[in-house]
Design a protein around this motif. Structure first.
Motif, PDB file in Angstrom:
ATOM      1  N   TRP A 210       0.769  -1.163   0.118  1.00  0.00           N
ATOM      2  CA  TRP A 210       0.018  -0.034  -0.112  1.00  0.00           C
ATOM      3  C   TRP A 210       0.945   1.126  -0.080  1.00  0.00           C
ATOM      4  CZ3 TRP A 210       0.501   3.298   3.854  1.00  0.00           C
ATOM      5  CH2 TRP A 210       1.093   3.108   5.210  1.00  0.00           C
ATOM      6  N   LEU A 211       1.964   1.361   0.638  1.00  0.00           N
ATOM      7  CA  LEU A 211       2.962   2.263   0.784  1.00  0.00           C
ATOM      8  C   LEU A 211       3.555   2.648  -0.648  1.00  0.00           C
ATOM      9  CD1 LEU A 211       4.522   4.425   2.386  1.00  0.00           C
ATOM     10  CD2 LEU A 211       6.249   2.670   2.949  1.00  0.00           C
ATOM     11  N   ARG A 212       3.949   1.607  -1.346  1.00  0.00           N
ATOM     12  CA  ARG A 212       4.548   1.788  -2.717  1.00  0.00           C
ATOM     13  C   ARG A 212       3.483   2.480  -3.629  1.00  0.00           C
ATOM     14  NH1 ARG A 212       8.027  -2.745  -6.289  1.00  0.00           N
ATOM     15  NH2 ARG A 212       8.165  -1.137  -7.915  1.00  0.00           N
ATOM     16  N   SER A 213       2.352   1.654  -3.520  1.00  0.00           N
ATOM     17  CA  SER A 213       1.270   1.969  -4.463  1.00  0.00           C
ATOM     18  C   SER A 213       0.831   3.600  -4.253  1.00  0.00           C
ATOM     19  CB  SER A 213       0.182   1.184  -4.385  1.00  0.00           C
ATOM     20  OG  SER A 213      -1.006   1.527  -5.210  1.00  0.00           O
ATOM     21  N   GLY A 214       0.838   3.764  -2.888  1.00  0.00           N
ATOM     22  CA  GLY A 214       0.226   5.135  -2.583  1.00  0.00           C
ATOM     23  C   GLY A 214       1.608   6.241  -3.075  1.00  0.00           C
ATOM     24  N   LEU A 215       2.917   6.037  -2.955  1.00  0.00           N
ATOM     25  CA  LEU A 215       3.634   6.980  -3.154  1.00  0.00           C
ATOM     26  C   LEU A 215       3.745   7.118  -4.756  1.00  0.00           C
ATOM     27  CD1 LEU A 215       6.534   5.976  -0.912  1.00  0.00           C
ATOM     28  CD2 LEU A 215       5.083   7.913  -0.741  1.00  0.00           C
ATOM     29  N   GLU A 216       3.673   5.958  -5.566  1.00  0.00           N
ATOM     30  CA  GLU A 216       3.634   5.949  -6.987  1.00  0.00           C
ATOM     31  C   GLU A 216       2.526   6.764  -7.576  1.00  0.00           C
ATOM     32  OE1 GLU A 216       2.108   2.627  -9.738  1.00  0.00           O
ATOM     33  OE2 GLU A 216       4.249   2.314  -9.545  1.00  0.00           O
ATOM     34  N   THR A 217       1.309   6.743  -7.016  1.00  0.00           N
ATOM     35  CA  THR A 217       0.117   7.675  -7.494  1.00  0.00           C
ATOM     36  C   THR A 217       0.511   9.130  -7.009  1.00  0.00           C
ATOM     37  OG1 THR A 217      -1.458   5.872  -6.878  1.00  0.00           O
ATOM     38  CG2 THR A 217      -2.366   7.823  -7.249  1.00  0.00           C
ATOM     39  N   VAL A 218       1.075   9.480  -5.755  1.00  0.00           N
ATOM     40  CA  VAL A 218       1.386  10.660  -5.648  1.00  0.00           C
ATOM     41  C   VAL A 218       2.371  11.438  -6.754  1.00  0.00           C
ATOM     42  CG1 VAL A 218       2.774  12.245  -3.935  1.00  0.00           C
ATOM     43  CG2 VAL A 218       1.138  10.463  -3.205  1.00  0.00           C
ATOM     44  N   MET A 219       3.432  10.278  -6.990  1.00  0.00           N
ATOM     45  CA  MET A 219       4.316  10.956  -8.083  1.00  0.00           C
ATOM     46  C   MET A 219       3.737  11.013  -9.418  1.00  0.00           C
ATOM     47  SD  MET A 219       8.023   8.655  -7.078  1.00  0.00           S
ATOM     48  CE  MET A 219       7.347   7.134  -7.431  1.00  0.00           C
ATOM     49  N   ILE A 220       2.912  10.249  -9.812  1.00  0.00           N
ATOM     50  CA  ILE A 220       2.064  10.481 -11.195  1.00  0.00           C
ATOM     51  C   ILE A 220       1.351  11.652 -11.028  1.00  0.00           C
ATOM     52  CG2 ILE A 220       0.431   9.534 -12.735  1.00  0.00           C
ATOM     53  CD1 ILE A 220       1.413   6.765 -11.690  1.00  0.00           C
ATOM     54  N   GLY A 221       0.399  11.998  -9.998  1.00  0.00           N
ATOM     55  CA  GLY A 221      -0.347  13.248 -10.055  1.00  0.00           C
ATOM     56  C   GLY A 221       0.559  14.242  -9.842  1.00  0.00           C
ATOM     57  N   MET A 222       1.475  14.541  -9.005  1.00  0.00           N
ATOM     58  CA  MET A 222       2.354  15.532  -9.125  1.00  0.00           C
ATOM     59  C   MET A 222       3.028  15.878 -10.189  1.00  0.00           C
ATOM     60  SD  MET A 222       1.621  16.846  -6.316  1.00  0.00           S
ATOM     61  CE  MET A 222       0.793  16.722  -4.505  1.00  0.00           C
ATOM     62  N   GLY A 223       3.547  14.767 -10.982  1.00  0.00           N
ATOM     63  CA  GLY A 223       4.173  15.042 -12.055  1.00  0.00           C
ATOM     64  C   GLY A 223       3.372  15.595 -13.152  1.00  0.00           C
ATOM     65  N   ALA A 224       2.073  15.182 -13.102  1.00  0.00           N
ATOM     66  CA  ALA A 224       1.032  15.990 -14.236  1.00  0.00           C
ATOM     67  C   ALA A 224       0.908  17.285 -13.716  1.00  0.00           C
ATOM     68  CB  ALA A 224      -0.223  15.117 -14.212  1.00  0.00           C
ATOM     69  N   ALA A 225       0.702  17.418 -12.464  1.00  0.00           N
ATOM     70  CA  ALA A 225       0.488  18.964 -12.049  1.00  0.00           C
ATOM     71  C   ALA A 225       1.871  19.666 -12.362  1.00  0.00           C
ATOM     72  CB  ALA A 225       0.114  18.954 -10.411  1.00  0.00           C
ATOM     73  N   GLY A 226       3.112  19.277 -12.335  1.00  0.00           N
ATOM     74  CA  GLY A 226       4.048  19.974 -12.506  1.00  0.00           C
ATOM     75  C   GLY A 226       4.189  20.139 -13.879  1.00  0.00           C
ATOM     76  N   LEU A 227       4.167  19.241 -14.830  1.00  0.00           N
ATOM     77  CA  LEU A 227       3.961  19.582 -16.459  1.00  0.00           C
ATOM     78  C   LEU A 227       2.796  20.867 -16.599  1.00  0.00           C
ATOM     79  CD1 LEU A 227       4.119  16.179 -17.887  1.00  0.00           C
ATOM     80  CD2 LEU A 227       5.990  17.926 -17.747  1.00  0.00           C
ATOM     81  N   ALA A 228       1.635  20.846 -15.787  1.00  0.00           N
ATOM     82  CA  ALA A 228       0.750  21.782 -16.183  1.00  0.00           C
ATOM     83  C   ALA A 228       1.229  23.270 -15.494  1.00  0.00           C
ATOM     84  CB  ALA A 228      -0.467  21.322 -15.399  1.00  0.00           C
ATOM     85  N   TRP A 229       1.914  23.211 -14.537  1.00  0.00           N
ATOM     86  CA  TRP A 229       2.398  24.193 -13.698  1.00  0.00           C
ATOM     87  C   TRP A 229       3.549  24.940 -15.042  1.00  0.00           C
ATOM     88  CZ3 TRP A 229       7.380  26.165 -12.762  1.00  0.00           C
ATOM     89  CH2 TRP A 229       7.406  27.277 -12.125  1.00  0.00           C
TER      90      TRP A 229
END
Length: 240
Positions: A210-229
């Motif tokens: 659950w920890l790895r899956s959670g962190l992976e989703t955070v990185m994906i989401g924040m990566g998309a937000a970073g590109l948008a920013w």
């Protein structure tokens, strides 16, 4: 070793009597991830472009309704298509059994021969399956076409997707609605928590922790937000 359910005779009978359960949790989780990602990406892009909180809210709410509806409609159509395909394949197998029973019986024989059955055991198994038309058809659907009669309800799947999209997608907008001075950082923290929660729940369907899956989703989401920013930041400077 702890098992997921009881294997007593009574428990097995009760579980099988209920039939297979259809879960809409996957629809909810994927809707939630997409809602949080797309809305936070809009927020990040708008912040990068130095847009006002009012504009951010307008764009964010518009995305919640339009993209949420689009995802729900797509899920409804896709799930309905699965129902249509299942009925088509079932009708086809019914016709084939009526028109070519010997050929369909041979298909059953070869299916289980490929699984390692041989001789009298194979013939007995083939005879048992083809003696019950419903079992015969269901076996052909599962083994030849890879489809199951356990299908999601299109309306419920769409509702799960839309509700998750709106609920999770609204999180990045809450700090702007509240008028917080540090709305953008607050939105990032709150959305990161949503990403982590959804990713952790997603681990139910994978071998990841659950920890790895959670962190992976955070990185994906924040990566998309970073590109948008970055896109908002660059375009604001190029256009002006």
């Amino acid at each position: 070793m702890r098992l997921e359910h009881d294997h007593s005779r009574e428990a097995i009978a009760a579980r099988l009597a209920d039939g297979p359960r259809v879960s809409y949790l996957r629809d909810w989780i994927y809707g939630g991830i997409d809602g949080a990602v797309t809305t936070f990406a809009i927020v990040a892009g708008s912040v990068g472009a130095n847009l006002s909180a009012r504009v951010i809210l307008i764009l964010g709410v518009a995305n919640l309704l339009a993209d949420g509806f689009s995802m729900a409609a797509a899920n409804y159509s896709g799930t309905k298509a699965e129902h249509d395909d299942y009925r088509r394949l079932k009708a086809m197998e019914e016709r084939h059994i009526d028109a070519e029973p010997d050929g369909e019986e041979e298909e059953i024989r070869q299916i289980f021969q490929a699984k390692g059955y041989r001789g009298p055991e194979l013939e007995q198994l083939t005879s048992l399956i083809t003696s019950r038309r419903k079992v015969w058809v269901e076996t052909m659907l599962a083994e030849e076409h890879g489809v199951s009669g356990t299908l999601h309800d299109p309306a419920r799947a769409a509702l799960a997707t839309f509700s998750a999209f709106v609920l999770c997608g609204a999180v990045p907008l809450v700090p702007f609605v509240a008028g917080l001075d540090a709305s953008a950082p607050a939105a990032a923290i709150a959305t990161g928590a949503v990403f982590f929660a959804i990713g952790s729940a997603k681990s139910i369907w994978s071998t990841q922790s659950w920890l790895r899956s959670g962190l992976e989703t955070v990185m994906i989401g924040m990566g998309a937000a970073g590109l948008a920013w970055l896109a908002g930041y660059l375009l604001e400077r190029i256009i002006t």
